[in-house]
Design an enzyme around this catalytic site. Sequence first.
Site, PDB file in Angstrom:
ATOM      1  N   SER C 109       0.822  -1.201   0.000  1.00 49.64           N
ATOM      2  CA  SER C 109       0.000   0.000   0.000  1.00 49.64           C
ATOM      3  C   SER C 109       0.863   1.260   0.000  1.00 49.64           C
ATOM      4  O   SER C 109       1.950   1.280   0.579  1.00 49.64           O
ATOM      5  CB  SER C 109      -0.893  -0.001   1.240  1.00 49.64           C
ATOM      6  N   TYR C 142      -1.310   5.500  -4.730  1.00 51.29           N
ATOM      7  CA  TYR C 142      -2.384   6.493  -4.574  1.00 51.29           C
ATOM      8  C   TYR C 142      -1.904   7.811  -5.170  1.00 51.29           C
ATOM      9  O   TYR C 142      -0.724   8.180  -4.992  1.00 51.29           O
ATOM     10  CB  TYR C 142      -2.704   6.737  -3.093  1.00 51.29           C
ATOM     11  N   THR C 168      -4.414   3.008  -7.912  1.00 52.08           N
ATOM     12  CA  THR C 168      -5.708   2.800  -7.270  1.00 52.08           C
ATOM     13  C   THR C 168      -6.533   4.076  -7.328  1.00 52.08           C
ATOM     14  O   THR C 168      -6.110   5.113  -6.828  1.00 52.08           O
ATOM     15  CB  THR C 168      -5.519   2.367  -5.812  1.00 52.08           C
ATOM     16  N   LYS C 230      -6.671  -0.079 -10.522  1.00 47.85           N
ATOM     17  CA  LYS C 230      -7.535  -0.771  -9.565  1.00 47.85           C
ATOM     18  C   LYS C 230      -8.687   0.148  -9.162  1.00 47.85           C
ATOM     19  O   LYS C 230      -8.464   1.304  -8.782  1.00 47.85           O
ATOM     20  CB  LYS C 230      -6.747  -1.152  -8.319  1.00 47.85           C
ATOM     21  N   HIS C 254     -13.526  -1.364  -3.695  1.00 46.33           N
ATOM     22  CA  HIS C 254     -12.788  -1.004  -2.478  1.00 46.33           C
ATOM     23  C   HIS C 254     -13.434  -1.629  -1.246  1.00 46.33           C
ATOM     24  O   HIS C 254     -13.498  -1.013  -0.172  1.00 46.33           O
ATOM     25  CB  HIS C 254     -12.732   0.516  -2.322  1.00 46.33           C
TER      26      HIS C 254
END
Lengths: 361, 361, 361, 361
Positions: C109, C142, C168, C230, C254
């Site tokens: 992440s 992100y 994402t 994503k 999500h």
Amino acid sequence: MAAEAPSPGLPGSLQAYAQLAQASLDPAIWRYLSEGDSAGNARALQQATLVPRPLRAVRGGHTRLQLLGQDLEHPFLLAPVAYQRLFHAEGECGSAMAAAAQGGQFLVSSLASQPLKHITQAVRDGGPPTQQGAPGPWFQLYWQGDRERTARLLQRALHAGCSAVVFTVDAPVKPSSLVLPQQVRAVNLEPAPLPAPGPGQVFDGWMAQAPQWSDLHWLRSQTQLPLLVKGLLHVEDALAALQAGCDGIVVSNHGGRVLAGAQTSLQSLGPIVKAVAGRVPVLLDSGVRSGRDAFVALAHGASAVLLGRPYLWGLAAHGALGVAHVLRLVRDELEMHMALCGCARLGDIGPHCLGMPPPGP
Amino acid sequence: MAAEAPSPGLPGSLQAYAQLAQASLDPAIWRYLSEGDSAGNARALQQATLVPRPLRAVRGGHTRLQLLGQDLEHPFLLAPVAYQRLFHAEGECGSAMAAAAQGGQFLVSSLASQPLKHITQAVRDGGPPTQQGAPGPWFQLYWQGDRERTARLLQRALHAGCSAVVFTVDAPVKPSSLVLPQQVRAVNLEPAPLPAPGPGQVFDGWMAQAPQWSDLHWLRSQTQLPLLVKGLLHVEDALAALQAGCDGIVVSNHGGRVLAGAQTSLQSLGPIVKAVAGRVPVLLDSGVRSGRDAFVALAHGASAVLLGRPYLWGLAAHGALGVAHVLRLVRDELEMHMALCGCARLGDIGPHCLGMPPPGP
Amino acid sequence: MAAEAPSPGLPGSLQAYAQLAQASLDPAIWRYLSEGDSAGNARALQQATLVPRPLRAVRGGHTRLQLLGQDLEHPFLLAPVAYQRLFHAEGECGSAMAAAAQGGQFLVSSLASQPLKHITQAVRDGGPPTQQGAPGPWFQLYWQGDRERTARLLQRALHAGCSAVVFTVDAPVKPSSLVLPQQVRAVNLEPAPLPAPGPGQVFDGWMAQAPQWSDLHWLRSQTQLPLLVKGLLHVEDALAALQAGCDGIVVSNHGGRVLAGAQTSLQSLGPIVKAVAGRVPVLLDSGVRSGRDAFVALAHGASAVLLGRPYLWGLAAHGALGVAHVLRLVRDELEMHMALCGCARLGDIGPHCLGMPPPGP
Amino acid sequence: MAAEAPSPGLPGSLQAYAQLAQASLDPAIWRYLSEGDSAGNARALQQATLVPRPLRAVRGGHTRLQLLGQDLEHPFLLAPVAYQRLFHAEGECGSAMAAAAQGGQFLVSSLASQPLKHITQAVRDGGPPTQQGAPGPWFQLYWQGDRERTARLLQRALHAGCSAVVFTVDAPVKPSSLVLPQQVRAVNLEPAPLPAPGPGQVFDGWMAQAPQWSDLHWLRSQTQLPLLVKGLLHVEDALAALQAGCDGIVVSNHGGRVLAGAQTSLQSLGPIVKAVAGRVPVLLDSGVRSGRDAFVALAHGASAVLLGRPYLWGLAAHGALGVAHVLRLVRDELEMHMALCGCARLGDIGPHCLGMPPPGP
């Protein structure tokens, strides 16, 4: 008897009548009244959605209809229910009197617990005094095992003044397990013949005494009165009944008491109405619990409905007065739904009043 | 043994048998009997609605059929269930005797807990004395890892007098976690070979010993007896079984014990019946809990059904007598549904007896 | 680390891992892990029915695949989850090491709580020693509000050895309300710029920092590594991602954490797979809770799945060992479903394994 | 009044407002506010699924619209609700002031508990000081039994400065059973004429005073202001309203308070929007409980929505400030859904934002 201005203290809803009835009946009798799988029928009616149609001219609307030559104030017929003295001392006479007082009709069960003559008299007593010769109640005829016995029962009903015959074909087997109190019995029937014992209890026992299509043709030849068949759910059977000369069809699954998981009355109604195409009236039985339910049935093409358990709640709670008040309550609710959906007459009710299925739970 | 006039005190319903069985079994054994995801199968059967067909001539009706050359009094076969001595000391012999006494058939599991010879003898003892040479039970064959072991097991079954072979292909993996009591074991099997350990427990372990289509072709060549395949749910597989020369198909998801969330047997039945087109009988397994369920299966095209858990409730509660009584109860209920839906013979049962889906909850 | 022969005492099911995790975590952290509306995704997967396909040759089957040039032992990727030190002191390093040990992949992440370099090293430590140069983890990117900040973050990931980029786009708003413990933070990010206050908190605040399609085109130009997007659910968006040169699509809502009542991932999967037509792999995220779920996703056309909460239960319960064991459990279950449905390889899984919808409740 | 920076201590969600309202109201008044069958409407809205559309350019988005010549900041109109002094001493004036402060509109009920002049003044007081001549509130007109009385009521509304007329036709019968406190009454109405008693309470009582289509044509001739009809669910009725010269349609089933089991507003919306084909705006009433609900309604083609119970929770909890804050909360949520679904303007919202029905329970 003044059903339109009921005595103060009468319950204000069918639900309240049900509670009062339960409180006043022996638990075994309440169970007997409540058993069966009518939930499917009731649910099908309740799940139908309606579409309000405001701004339509409905002033002066009413719920009157002509049915098989008889004038009725509303489309609620009291379904044939056995042994009504189980529920109140006034028994079938109380129900019959209330139906007449409300301008409706009563269907006497073959298993009535009071003499046919008395019931016919109650209809005359209940109807408005100015009216000459109110038609007698309709007689629900169960097959009596053979033509001779059946013919004798039919003759008793005709002789007592019944005005139509509702031949009921949906309950050949599976009698209830309720043990009747000694003073309550089917007073209009001859003693039952002993069933022949044997290995095939169903096919050689019960069904050996069940009627067949040829018996319906024979029955048709036995009376000039209007003849209806009650207990059909299949289109082919409805057409066969027409072929046999019947004057009306009552779509019914016997309140789910006979065959668990039967197709609901409402699901059968539409296809049968379409196939019958107006040649005879089609009535709906099983699951009607309110004026809204009746409105839904009529929107699906029924000419009238049979009201069952609710009027017995009325009978158990307050005798004839209770039955009359229950009839008034469902009729008021029917009127309100007609008004909201823009229908001034029963004939205005139709598919245009029905909406899409509701969203899921 | 007089199932038609059962001893006073026998339970009056399958539900009562289930309760009695639960009360009389060790909790671990009850859990073993109850586990699996059969709920979907049972629900699919129960949700089917029926359409009563009154006034039809059903006098003298019956539930007899010919199946793979054998005369049966009714379409309920006792499903192959392992280790029946877990449930009652009479074990497989009790079930087999009861099936014969009721004019039906018993399917012996490969994992039977009693010798095949004894079970075959019980069939002869249970059948009517006047009948000469009642056919032996059907043998449910599990693949034994290779052809040699499988051939030897098949020979034992043939030698013991079994009259048909039901090759079961729906349970290659996932053995139950029940620890068997010492005295209960699969007495007709050779000791199991040790599974080869390895990283791929599934593909290199269990599945390395699973049968393949070529094995079915080989099996077909090993016996002249009727050969059925049990455990198919896909149309293509049913057609492949026909191609391999099978004489019947048992649609089954093994009572949901193997693959959670498998398509229900009933959903598979219709397409398979249509594809098979009458060339061989198609039987339904998994989820049959009543005579009504059997009626629904036959209306969807099944020739017969396998009854599972209910007869083991009977076995646990009252041994052979309980099994025979359970068979009588479901047969009576089947007869009643036939009568109500106007079917005098099994062949009269069909889609015309089925209604629309029920209204939602 | 020997996941195939796990230490005695490890939980035997994912459910047991969930319970253990709940017992070992601070209630606020457990709520944070459990929140969101993933139930719809999970239910859609669970409601799919399967059709067993016995007798097929599956000996020697396996779950291996090639994905974007990387060899994987199984199709379970560990979903990018923020702040894994919340769940266990081993944090992202533990998860990454477990993924490598099981021959899978880990998605780091942007909000990882450990340095990217350490995580990449854990992948090398976890992989089999004989393997030269196991590919580094995939980096979930992100958007950082503008291209400069985003480019710097991407460079850090590339420099640390990440082997693919998963951009994402499904979570521009609605940060969780969890207050992070002081020692847990997003160590790989620059301090966030202050959001511009204003009347339009949504359009002028959050969304002013959200990426747009033009940013995706720019991002494509910034790296040669495989680039996935994503968070897409609409066919048009999947096609636009192809147009922008992406190498893969992760269908995801999500986990329902962002938009309540979003269409489920599974419902979006089929149409997207059809539109993409094999040009790039399509992965499924959100709601995968078992090997069966993965099988269902693959039968609907997914190339692989992202596993989320279950591996964090493993992490919380037993650190890296727990994650590895959870992976082993879901892979075993996937293998079993492949075997039962006659699939020897992932490519054999398809719509022919799927059944009709289950009967209602 | 500063709704965008509400005083600390204001509830953070509509649910919290509902709880606060319930705690602060007399139980009978809370029941009155909560009664009716709005659950179906709400459920239909909630069950719609959405499809996020990331990466779209929504910077600078907003919720502004022009409606019947008036500029509004957002599409939430405050539904006409009777007797608002029941809920808070500020009554209709409080609601009207809050609507104006938030750049929206207020619909005054015919049964308002404060003088129309005062309410109109509150709108002027609530609006931004720089704005010249903010349009007065819309007036919800109930038919007053005949044209003379109706005309006088209309004149009072016009004279007070109302800027549009919403003729409400969905509640001719079934008044609530709430007994009003002495100080709360419909101050803008003439004393009601006594209903004519009679046997047909529905057709000769209530419905004798209900408006008809001809009355709508007459009403159209009485004012130049925009005229909307509220309470239509059937396509034919919507077209008839266009025919009569109406400027807008409010699809509504009166929150389910009138006809139980009516088709939901949302189900009616689509077909009516399609039939109206943009000639006039179509608004949705009944069941809107959140900004998400409004988004769903707009995706189905509504131009705006009427917000009912939620703003009364705000009124009961904190007077005008509470109403304004509730409006802010739903508007924020609408903005967030617009952003997540890639819609910068109300006109971007459409069917492409809607997903498939959710999987079953």
